[in-house]
Design a protein around this motif. Structure first.
Motif, PDB file in Angstrom:
ATOM      1  N   SER A 251       0.912  -1.207   0.034  1.00  0.00           N
ATOM      2  CA  SER A 251       0.159   0.138  -0.030  1.00  0.00           C
ATOM      3  C   SER A 251       0.739   1.298  -0.056  1.00  0.00           C
ATOM      4  O   SER A 251       0.857   2.195  -0.699  1.00  0.00           O
ATOM      5  CB  SER A 251      -0.907  -0.044   1.287  1.00  0.00           C
ATOM      6  N   GLY A 252       1.910   1.213   0.701  1.00  0.00           N
ATOM      7  CA  GLY A 252       2.874   2.257   0.774  1.00  0.00           C
ATOM      8  C   GLY A 252       3.410   2.664  -0.363  1.00  0.00           C
ATOM      9  O   GLY A 252       4.016   3.685  -0.860  1.00  0.00           O
ATOM     10  N   ALA A 253       4.011   1.579  -1.250  1.00  0.00           N
ATOM     11  CA  ALA A 253       4.397   1.665  -2.663  1.00  0.00           C
ATOM     12  C   ALA A 253       3.784   2.645  -3.652  1.00  0.00           C
ATOM     13  O   ALA A 253       4.316   3.142  -4.513  1.00  0.00           O
ATOM     14  CB  ALA A 253       4.793   0.311  -2.954  1.00  0.00           C
ATOM     15  N   ALA A 254       2.388   2.690  -3.356  1.00  0.00           N
ATOM     16  CA  ALA A 254       1.383   3.086  -4.273  1.00  0.00           C
ATOM     17  C   ALA A 254       1.545   4.714  -4.194  1.00  0.00           C
ATOM     18  O   ALA A 254       1.907   5.224  -2.979  1.00  0.00           O
ATOM     19  CB  ALA A 254      -0.010   2.803  -4.091  1.00  0.00           C
ATOM     20  N   ASN A 255       1.375   5.352  -5.387  1.00  0.00           N
ATOM     21  CA  ASN A 255       1.190   7.025  -5.204  1.00  0.00           C
ATOM     22  C   ASN A 255       0.269   7.478  -6.173  1.00  0.00           C
ATOM     23  O   ASN A 255       0.355   8.001  -7.337  1.00  0.00           O
ATOM     24  CB  ASN A 255       2.632   7.258  -5.915  1.00  0.00           C
ATOM     25  N   PRO A 256      -0.908   7.104  -5.934  1.00  0.00           N
ATOM     26  CA  PRO A 256      -2.171   7.255  -6.920  1.00  0.00           C
ATOM     27  C   PRO A 256      -2.633   8.608  -6.841  1.00  0.00           C
ATOM     28  O   PRO A 256      -2.044   9.568  -5.941  1.00  0.00           O
ATOM     29  CB  PRO A 256      -3.258   6.232  -6.124  1.00  0.00           C
TER      30      PRO A 256
END
Length: 298
Positions: A251-256
């Protein structure tokens, strides 16, 4: 708009060299939508439908060489054992008509963050074979292929010829969130592949960053946890704390971003949920001894 229709691969490369701005079209499932809505008006269209080499695939000892124009339907029907993650992703592509036309090459060429094939390709590990008339062919690692929003590492005179994908040596999974079950662009998507031969796990995240990405910190954490706990050998159930930490790191890797399909916060939350679930499915498949290419149900 001029229409170029080469009869073979060499003729296609020559046409692309002469007209670098020409937009390749095979299935047309992305390009024609943009043209029909007047979002794009290229000077040249390069029709690749007569290039039969792009519609073939070859299963080798370690990799599958998948032609750029092999339709998703063919992947589902013929390569489920070798490429289970990509086969699952293929099931989620639009409608049967589009799955009969669209292929991985078009998905890569468009390089959309929401491309359905991208998370599975990142998780499986592959190289994209591209070629130009002047410089010949080269292989681009999938991790280096996406360079920005709808941008890729292709040079102006290059065409995508095939994708060299590592055959599954363990379970793979794919999950996608959409506003409905068909004919929908992903709100977010997640792919995971277990690689028992190297004792590693790879991931792929779609529609939750400017480009398709891997959750590398999550992979590193899980690889270490599985090794330290002897999980690859003892086949024990992954502890809830490990699964939770893996999901949080994904989840932390996402940058939406926020858009009409979903909010950034929802996407990050959904990525974490999909990461935890697909990890559970793949690990249970590994524990049950289904072996090479085993897959769960997304």
């Amino acid at each position: 708009m001029d229409f170029l229709r080469p009869a073979g691969w060499e003729e296609a490369l020559a046409a692309k060299a002469e007209h670098p701005t020409a937009v390749p079209i095979a299935g047309g499932t992305d390009v024609m939508v943009e043209i029909n809505f007047d979002h794009r008006r290229p000077e040249y269209l390069l029709d690749l439908n007569r290039v039969t080499e792009l519609q073939d695939w070859h299963v080798g000892e370690e990799t599958v060489q998948l032609g750029a124009s092999v339709p998703y339907t063919k992947i589902m029907e013929n390569l489920r054992a070798e490429l289970p993650g990509l086969a699952l992703a293929s099931h989620t592509v639009a409608s049967p008509q589009i799955r009969n036309r669209g292929g991985v090459g078009g998905n890569l060429g468009t390089a959309s963050p929401a491309g359905d094939a991208h998370p599975a390709l990142l998780a499986a590990d592959c190289e994209v074979e591209v070629e130009s008339q002047a410089r010949g062919s080269r292989l681009i690692p999938i991790d280096a292929f996406f360079t920005g929003v709808k941008r890729n590492a292709l040079e102006a005179d290059e065409l995508i010829k095939s994708v060299h994908i590592k055959k599954a040596d363990g379970p793979q999974q794919y999950s996608k969130v959409g506003t409905r079950n068909a004919m929908v662009i992903a709100v977010c998507a997640f792919g995971i592949a277990l690689h028992p031969e190297t004792r590693t796990v790879r991931t792929g995240i779609g529609s939750a960053a400017p480009t398709p990405i891997r959750a590398k910190a999550a992979e590193e954490f899980l690889n270490a946890a599985l090794e330290e706990g002897g999980f690859w050998d003892n086949g024990k159930i992954i502890t809830p704390s490990v699964a939770k930490q893996f999901a949080e790191l994904c989840s932390g890797a996402a940058n939406p971003i926020d858009d009409v399909r979903g909010t950034a916060s929802y996407r990050k939350h959904a990525v974490g949920i999909m990461a935890r679930r697909t990890l559970g499915w793949t690990w249970e498949s590994y524990r049950s001894g289904k072996g090479r290419g085993a897959e769960g149900v997304a």
